[in-house]
Design a protein around this motif. Sequence first.
Motif, PDB file in Angstrom:
ATOM      1  N   GLU A  66       8.885  -4.854  -5.219  1.00 50.42           N
ATOM      2  CA  GLU A  66       8.977  -3.741  -6.164  1.00 50.42           C
ATOM      3  C   GLU A  66      10.252  -3.783  -6.994  1.00 50.42           C
ATOM      4  O   GLU A  66      10.340  -3.128  -8.033  1.00 50.42           O
ATOM      5  N   LEU A  67      11.245  -4.548  -6.559  1.00 49.49           N
ATOM      6  CA  LEU A  67      12.494  -4.636  -7.315  1.00 49.49           C
ATOM      7  C   LEU A  67      12.323  -5.383  -8.634  1.00 49.49           C
ATOM      8  O   LEU A  67      12.971  -5.051  -9.626  1.00 49.49           O
ATOM      9  N   PHE A  68      11.453  -6.391  -8.661  1.00 51.78           N
ATOM     10  CA  PHE A  68      11.349  -7.293  -9.813  1.00 51.78           C
ATOM     11  C   PHE A  68      10.219  -6.897 -10.764  1.00 51.78           C
ATOM     12  O   PHE A  68       9.183  -6.381 -10.325  1.00 51.78           O
ATOM     13  N   PRO A  69      10.393  -7.171 -12.058  1.00 49.54           N
ATOM     14  CA  PRO A  69       9.265  -7.034 -12.983  1.00 49.54           C
ATOM     15  C   PRO A  69       8.238  -8.124 -12.724  1.00 49.54           C
ATOM     16  O   PRO A  69       8.545  -9.149 -12.089  1.00 49.54           O
ATOM     17  N   THR A  70       7.018  -7.924 -13.215  1.00 49.96           N
ATOM     18  CA  THR A  70       5.940  -8.888 -12.995  1.00 49.96           C
ATOM     19  C   THR A  70       6.290 -10.250 -13.593  1.00 49.96           C
ATOM     20  O   THR A  70       5.934 -11.299 -13.029  1.00 49.96           O
ATOM     21  N   ARG A  71       7.005 -10.254 -14.712  1.00 49.74           N
ATOM     22  CA  ARG A  71       7.345 -11.499 -15.406  1.00 49.74           C
ATOM     23  C   ARG A  71       8.105 -12.480 -14.516  1.00 49.74           C
ATOM     24  O   ARG A  71       7.936 -13.693 -14.648  1.00 49.74           O
ATOM     25  N   THR A  72       8.973 -11.957 -13.654  1.00 50.41           N
ATOM     26  CA  THR A  72       9.844 -12.837 -12.867  1.00 50.41           C
ATOM     27  C   THR A  72       9.699 -12.616 -11.369  1.00 50.41           C
ATOM     28  O   THR A  72      10.515 -13.106 -10.587  1.00 50.41           O
ATOM     29  N   ARG A  73       8.675 -11.882 -10.961  1.00 46.19           N
ATOM     30  CA  ARG A  73       8.572 -11.479  -9.550  1.00 46.19           C
ATOM     31  C   ARG A  73       8.515 -12.678  -8.605  1.00 46.19           C
ATOM     32  O   ARG A  73       9.256 -12.738  -7.624  1.00 46.19           O
ATOM     33  N   GLU A  94      15.320   3.643  -4.043  1.00 46.27           N
ATOM     34  CA  GLU A  94      14.037   3.719  -3.344  1.00 46.27           C
ATOM     35  C   GLU A  94      12.960   3.193  -4.285  1.00 46.27           C
ATOM     36  O   GLU A  94      12.889   3.583  -5.442  1.00 46.27           O
ATOM     37  N   THR A  95      12.128   2.280  -3.787  1.00 48.41           N
ATOM     38  CA  THR A  95      11.146   1.619  -4.654  1.00 48.41           C
ATOM     39  C   THR A  95       9.703   1.986  -4.352  1.00 48.41           C
ATOM     40  O   THR A  95       8.795   1.549  -5.072  1.00 48.41           O
ATOM     41  N   ALA A  96       9.454   2.765  -3.311  1.00 45.91           N
ATOM     42  CA  ALA A  96       8.073   3.050  -2.901  1.00 45.91           C
ATOM     43  C   ALA A  96       7.259   3.655  -4.039  1.00 45.91           C
ATOM     44  O   ALA A  96       7.687   4.606  -4.696  1.00 45.91           O
ATOM     45  N   GLY A  97       6.097   3.068  -4.295  1.00 39.10           N
ATOM     46  CA  GLY A  97       5.190   3.580  -5.311  1.00 39.10           C
ATOM     47  C   GLY A  97       5.538   3.225  -6.735  1.00 39.10           C
ATOM     48  O   GLY A  97       4.858   3.650  -7.668  1.00 39.10           O
ATOM     49  N   ARG A  98       6.560   2.418  -6.930  1.00 34.68           N
ATOM     50  CA  ARG A  98       7.003   2.063  -8.286  1.00 34.68           C
ATOM     51  C   ARG A  98       5.926   1.264  -9.019  1.00 34.68           C
ATOM     52  O   ARG A  98       5.230   0.442  -8.429  1.00 34.68           O
ATOM     53  N   ASN A  99       5.798   1.503 -10.323  1.00 33.39           N
ATOM     54  CA  ASN A  99       4.883   0.720 -11.165  1.00 33.39           C
ATOM     55  C   ASN A  99       5.380  -0.719 -11.220  1.00 33.39           C
ATOM     56  O   ASN A  99       6.542  -0.977 -11.540  1.00 33.39           O
ATOM     57  N   LEU A 100       4.514  -1.671 -10.918  1.00 28.63           N
ATOM     58  CA  LEU A 100       4.927  -3.073 -10.878  1.00 28.63           C
ATOM     59  C   LEU A 100       5.055  -3.705 -12.250  1.00 28.63           C
ATOM     60  O   LEU A 100       5.631  -4.787 -12.383  1.00 28.63           O
ATOM     61  N   LEU A 101       4.490  -3.088 -13.285  1.00 27.82           N
ATOM     62  CA  LEU A 101       4.773  -3.518 -14.654  1.00 27.82           C
ATOM     63  C   LEU A 101       5.983  -2.724 -15.133  1.00 27.82           C
ATOM     64  O   LEU A 101       5.891  -1.539 -15.444  1.00 27.82           O
TER      65      LEU A 101
END
Length: 454
Positions: free
Chosen positions: A362-369, A425-432
């Motif tokens: 959840e920390l990273f954007p989809t582009r570089t996950r 806290e990253t729970a539920g974060r939008n992955l885009l």
Amino acid sequence: MSMNNSLTVEASKTGLRRNIFAGAIGVLVHWFDWAVYAYLATTISHVFFPEQSETAALLSVFAVFAVAFFVRPLGSLIFGHLGDTLGRKKTLSLVIIMMAAGTLMLGLIPSHETIGIWAPVLLIVARVIQGIAAGGEFGSAAAFLAEYSPPKKRGFGCSWIEFGSVLGFLLASVTVAGLHMLFDDETIANGAWRIPFLLTVPLAAVGLYIRLKIEDTPEYQALQDMDTVPAAPIREVFKYNKTQFFQTIGVEIFMNCTFYVVLVYLITYQESMIGMSAGQAATLSTIASLTAVAIIPLAGIASDKIGRKPVLITAGVLLVALAWPLFTYMNQGTPMAGFISTFGLASILSLILGTHAATVAELFPTRTRQSGLSIAYSIAGAFFAGTLPYINTWLISVTGNHMIPAYTLMVVGGIGLITLFTMPETAGRNLLHESDLAAAKNQTPEFHRMKEGV
């Protein structure tokens, strides 16, 4: 398919189960291979390094174990780039093929008695192949499962990565325990030790079949639809995601080091330092794996309910507070002491295992996950976790202090806590993330320079 449709796609229950299984099966195969090597370390030391003393031979086996970790960063660069530029599905398939090939080679290498110095040389080659594959496994599986899991159940969905890894350890420990029940030590040393490695072939075939049937994730398909698949994701990680990258290293040091002490090194420690029989140590390892299999999904669910950080902080506090008492009790050498101490350490580890993958994904954007996860994970493994069995064995031999592993776990718990206090806290974060959408809106000049190869 439009971007909005991509964001709202939900796989059917059957499809979701298939995708979770696809992510977990490869991790299971990977860690079955890895654990068998660790569990048979004493036997392998006699087969490949017979001319050395018992301690020196064991150190040589763990040194080869560490070599595979040092090549992980190479695998993470290769498979991280491929995953972010070509898709998660392709890397999931390539990784499991490469891991199986390295393990099959290891199982077929003749002994030192047969081919001399070429035996340990080929052992190193096989471990290098496994290490390169391992560099891509976690990032591929974590990105895939995070992006396929519903936001409110992402912790639970990602927990199946480590469920698969511990199940691999469980199968390995059961297999090794079975070897000791079916064969005497001489028969195992003369060739029966190869059986678990050869079992990788059918396991990998099943994993590959399933991974070839899956589709890529909704988030990755959204990047394709927006024509924003990155051309140089690794460059983007170090330009835009440095904070997330170093936070991930901290979390993965916390996880990996605890993992390798409890599920890899402990069986050798109990045999060599406490004086347990190989069968007793293998039984305790099985108990540790069963404990983890039971708790990991519950930890993932808890992280969805109360957040990732509370679960991980609890694990860090428990590790710092209880590592020394548990190892002190374990060194009494009684069956009850072995059971309670192993169960306690495995329970703390399980809280970390059930939560860490969703947290870092959840920390990273989809582009570089996939690139960010793969490289950070491999660095943590290569320079910290992979060397721990060797360092612990060496320090105990130099100092005579059997509590060294407890001290290392206390330090690792401290690293985890410090890292967690720097993270949101990253729970539920939008992955885009915003950077994913900014690239689509032509708002990221660096994106265009990278895409044009400037």
